[in-house]
Enzyme design. Sequence first.
Site, PDB file in Angstrom:
ATOM      1  N   SER A   3       0.746  -1.159   0.109  1.00 18.32           N
ATOM      2  CA  SER A   3      -0.134   0.233   0.093  1.00 18.32           C
ATOM      3  C   SER A   3       0.870   1.403   0.064  1.00 18.32           C
ATOM      4  CB  SER A   3      -0.904  -0.089   1.172  1.00 18.32           C
ATOM      5  OG  SER A   3      -1.767   0.828   0.953  1.00 18.32           O
ATOM      6  N   ASP A  17     -10.602  -5.651  -2.638  1.00 13.53           N
ATOM      7  CA  ASP A  17      -9.918  -4.591  -2.077  1.00 13.53           C
ATOM      8  C   ASP A  17     -10.697  -3.329  -2.240  1.00 13.53           C
ATOM      9  OD1 ASP A  17      -8.339  -2.798  -1.179  1.00 13.53           O
ATOM     10  OD2 ASP A  17      -6.387  -3.819  -1.786  1.00 13.53           O
ATOM     11  N   HIS A  30      -7.809  -5.608   1.486  1.00 13.63           N
ATOM     12  CA  HIS A  30      -6.586  -4.896   1.641  1.00 13.63           C
ATOM     13  C   HIS A  30      -5.926  -5.069   2.882  1.00 13.63           C
ATOM     14  CE1 HIS A  30      -4.302  -1.390   0.245  1.00 13.63           C
ATOM     15  NE2 HIS A  30      -4.227  -0.926   1.829  1.00 13.63           N
TER      16      HIS A  30
END
Length: 420
Positions: free
Chosen positions: A185, A359, A390
């Site tokens: 991320s 996600d 996620h």
Amino acid sequence: MTSKSGDVIFLLYLLFAMFKSTFGKNSVFEIDKDATSKGYPRDSLSNFTEFARNYGYKAEEHTVITEDGYILSVFRIPKGKNCRGRIRQPPVLLMHGLLQSSDSWLDAGPSAGLAFLISDACYDLWVGNVRGTYYGRRNVRLNPDTDAQFWNFDTHDMGKLDVPAIIDYMLNETGSSKLNYVGFSQGARIFYIMCSETSGYCDKIIVFINLAPAARLKYTSSMPILLVIPFFVLTEPLLSSPRELEVFQKGGVIQKAASFLCKDNILAGTVCRVGLTLYNSYDPGSILTQTIRVLFGHFPAGTSFRNLAFYGQNVVSGKFQKYDYGPSKNVEVYGTVQPPLYNLNRTNIPVVLIYGENDVLVDSKDVQWLSTQLPNLIESYQVRRLAWTHLDNCYSQYTNVTIFPKIHEYLQKYSKDGSV
């Protein structure tokens, strides 16, 4: 600015000021460690080195100082407890996501935490932290409690200054000329920024493995995030004190309350699980209740208000671009009315993208767009578990069969056996 928009900003700021005044870091909401610590899981109270040692892993803490004086703790597991072979070269750097720290790679335990899995596969593993986390809350000149300038940063600074400093330190310590990088991320986002904004550092990486890379965020659909974004974007210019500019810190009301409530097995499996689901989407059975009890001892780990405002700007614009100061200051800073886009074409090393269809924070459509912008993409891999979310990348009990085999495949491909 219209009167209506000014009223909205004033209302948001008033609400924020009331919240900080009532529930801020120095509020009366405190957890008496002596009175309540018995109910906390040991791992939730452990720092990185303690957590690793809880399971027989030897971990080292290293101190990295950035060009602008931020002091970052970086951790190393030179050889996993279950490594039975020779240590592969080059070393591997593992970088966490937004509001996380290096601890997030341990929270799922030795059977699923990627720090355990990667080191057990005989890699010299380094686990980084960025400025603003509780492992990056120091500076050689600035005091985070009294100097507002300490909190004047976002992912641009992490990519341009934090990651290069960690890379240089790792290469100096290990004697290696290059390393491999795994970023989740924000940890992937700041790598792209590094390649765009610095010279030579991208070339120090052999392969870049992305887990749910938060570059463009056009299709983010997490409702709590979308509801909060206008608050951060509109309010950030109005803030001035360190107490206002530091948000979601470890030891703050949100982290303390979550840690206190979620230490209870029943609440962790119900209320706390629902809270994660509202933010993160639903993957039934993926994150164990015990992991939820542990992770809130380390999450959220802190960042700056400005950083969240920067994310908000990117969600609103649907572009992977630099911080938007407004037209007049943009001209002063960038020479253009609109902030420039980050140059993804400069990430010209081999790149692997790993993402989940479920996600809601880093949508698969944004990952697919990213795949079209990279000059040296070697694979874009969708996790086979359709419900993969996620936060599953850090906390799922299934990482060892979902994402680790693909990570290991490419680390092994771009590594060689070294000395024991």
